[in-house]
Design a protein around this motif. Structure first.
Motif, PDB file in Angstrom:
ATOM      1  N   UNK A 112      51.485  26.649  13.561  1.00  0.00           N
ATOM      2  CA  UNK A 112      50.432  26.888  14.790  1.00  0.00           C
ATOM      3  C   UNK A 112      51.059  26.302  16.144  1.00  0.00           C
ATOM      4  N   UNK A 113      52.001  25.141  16.254  1.00  0.00           N
ATOM      5  CA  UNK A 113      52.602  24.788  17.380  1.00  0.00           C
ATOM      6  C   UNK A 113      53.643  25.840  17.963  1.00  0.00           C
ATOM      7  N   UNK A 114      54.346  26.297  16.971  1.00  0.00           N
ATOM      8  CA  UNK A 114      55.396  27.204  17.606  1.00  0.00           C
ATOM      9  C   UNK A 114      54.813  28.811  18.078  1.00  0.00           C
ATOM     10  N   UNK A 115      53.442  28.974  17.562  1.00  0.00           N
ATOM     11  CA  UNK A 115      52.807  30.191  17.874  1.00  0.00           C
ATOM     12  C   UNK A 115      51.973  30.125  19.029  1.00  0.00           C
ATOM     13  N   UNK A 116      51.714  28.708  19.578  1.00  0.00           N
ATOM     14  CA  UNK A 116      51.204  28.515  20.499  1.00  0.00           C
ATOM     15  C   UNK A 116      49.486  28.203  20.320  1.00  0.00           C
ATOM     16  N   UNK A 117      49.382  28.087  19.194  1.00  0.00           N
ATOM     17  CA  UNK A 117      47.799  27.912  18.789  1.00  0.00           C
ATOM     18  C   UNK A 117      47.626  26.191  18.948  1.00  0.00           C
ATOM     19  N   UNK A 118      47.618  25.736  20.028  1.00  0.00           N
ATOM     20  CA  UNK A 118      47.825  24.275  20.430  1.00  0.00           C
ATOM     21  C   UNK A 118      46.546  23.596  19.820  1.00  0.00           C
ATOM     22  N   UNK A 119      45.347  23.941  19.958  1.00  0.00           N
ATOM     23  CA  UNK A 119      44.247  23.175  19.339  1.00  0.00           C
ATOM     24  C   UNK A 119      44.226  22.990  17.815  1.00  0.00           C
ATOM     25  N   UNK A 120      44.524  24.031  17.183  1.00  0.00           N
ATOM     26  CA  UNK A 120      44.675  24.365  15.831  1.00  0.00           C
ATOM     27  C   UNK A 120      45.690  23.226  15.298  1.00  0.00           C
ATOM     28  N   UNK A 121      47.056  23.381  16.133  1.00  0.00           N
ATOM     29  CA  UNK A 121      48.045  22.495  15.758  1.00  0.00           C
ATOM     30  C   UNK A 121      47.871  20.869  15.723  1.00  0.00           C
ATOM     31  N   UNK A 122      47.250  20.474  16.914  1.00  0.00           N
ATOM     32  CA  UNK A 122      46.655  19.312  17.030  1.00  0.00           C
ATOM     33  C   UNK A 122      45.797  18.689  16.002  1.00  0.00           C
ATOM     34  N   UNK A 123      44.945  19.671  15.631  1.00  0.00           N
ATOM     35  CA  UNK A 123      43.971  19.462  14.585  1.00  0.00           C
ATOM     36  C   UNK A 123      44.687  19.267  13.310  1.00  0.00           C
ATOM     37  N   UNK A 124      45.457  19.934  12.913  1.00  0.00           N
ATOM     38  CA  UNK A 124      46.345  19.913  11.774  1.00  0.00           C
ATOM     39  C   UNK A 124      47.028  18.639  11.713  1.00  0.00           C
ATOM     40  N   UNK A 125      48.032  18.247  12.739  1.00  0.00           N
ATOM     41  CA  UNK A 125      48.689  17.291  12.663  1.00  0.00           C
ATOM     42  C   UNK A 125      47.724  15.817  12.382  1.00  0.00           C
ATOM     43  N   UNK A 126      46.781  15.730  13.220  1.00  0.00           N
ATOM     44  CA  UNK A 126      46.027  14.410  13.155  1.00  0.00           C
ATOM     45  C   UNK A 126      45.450  14.376  11.504  1.00  0.00           C
ATOM     46  N   UNK A 127      44.972  15.515  11.249  1.00  0.00           N
ATOM     47  CA  UNK A 127      44.395  15.614   9.954  1.00  0.00           C
ATOM     48  C   UNK A 127      45.412  15.142   8.891  1.00  0.00           C
ATOM     49  N   UNK A 128      46.621  15.647   8.906  1.00  0.00           N
ATOM     50  CA  UNK A 128      47.855  15.009   7.897  1.00  0.00           C
ATOM     51  C   UNK A 128      48.045  13.761   8.182  1.00  0.00           C
ATOM     52  N   UNK A 129      47.987  13.218   9.345  1.00  0.00           N
ATOM     53  CA  UNK A 129      48.417  11.859   9.688  1.00  0.00           C
ATOM     54  C   UNK A 129      47.317  10.850   8.940  1.00  0.00           C
ATOM     55  N   UNK A 130      46.084  11.206   9.255  1.00  0.00           N
ATOM     56  CA  UNK A 130      44.997  10.528   8.648  1.00  0.00           C
ATOM     57  C   UNK A 130      44.830  10.520   7.114  1.00  0.00           C
ATOM     58  N   UNK A 131      45.204  11.684   6.496  1.00  0.00           N
ATOM     59  CA  UNK A 131      45.494  11.788   5.062  1.00  0.00           C
ATOM     60  C   UNK A 131      46.666  10.963   4.367  1.00  0.00           C
TER      61      UNK A 131
END
Length: 104
Positions: A12-31
Motif C-alpha cells: 500500500x505504501x509503495x502504491x501511494x495508499x497512505x491511509x491504508x498503509x498506515x492502518x496496516x502497519x499500526x495493526x500489525x504492530x499492535x498484534x
C-alpha cells in the motif's frame, strides 16, 4: 496473518495508499505486541521490523517527528536483543541508525 498485514502495508505504501498503509502497519504492530506478551523473543523483533517500515513510510510522507519516534522505538527493541544475537540484530541497528541520521 500479521506478517501478511505488514507486507500488505508495504505494498500500500509503495502504491501511494497512505491511509491504508498506515492502518496496516499500526495493526500489525499492535498484534505483534500482543503476541510478544507471551513470547517476546519471537515477536518483539517483528514489532521492531514493522516500526522500522513505518518509520520509512512516515519519512516518505514528510512526517519527520513520527518517523523519528518509529525509528527510535525500533532501535530500542533491536538494541535489547543485540547482546543475545549480535550477528542477527547489529545490521538492523546500523540500518535504523542510518535512517535516523538521514531524517530531515
Amino acid at each position: 496473518s500479521d506478517l501478511t498485514l505488514s507486507d500488505l502495508a508495504n505494498i500500500d505504501a509503495k502504491l501511494g495508499r497512505a491511509e491504508t498503509a498506515q492502518k496496516g502497519y499500526k495493526e500489525a504492530i499492535e498484534n505483534f505486541r500482543d503476541l510478544g506478551r507471551t513470547d517476546s523473543a519471537q515477536y518483539m523483533p517483528l514489532v521492531a521490523d514493522v516500526l522500522s517500515n513505518l518509520g520509512w513510510f512516515n519519512a516518505q510522507q514528510k512526517r519527520t517527528v513520527e518517523a523519528r519516534q518509529n525509528y527510535e522505538d525500533a532501535l530500542s527493541i533491536y538494541e535489547g536483543y543485540a547482546s543475545l544475537n549480535p550477528a542477527k540484530f547489529n545490521p538492523s541497528i546500523s540500518r535504523v541508525r542510518n535512517a535516523l541520521d538521514h531524517l530531515q
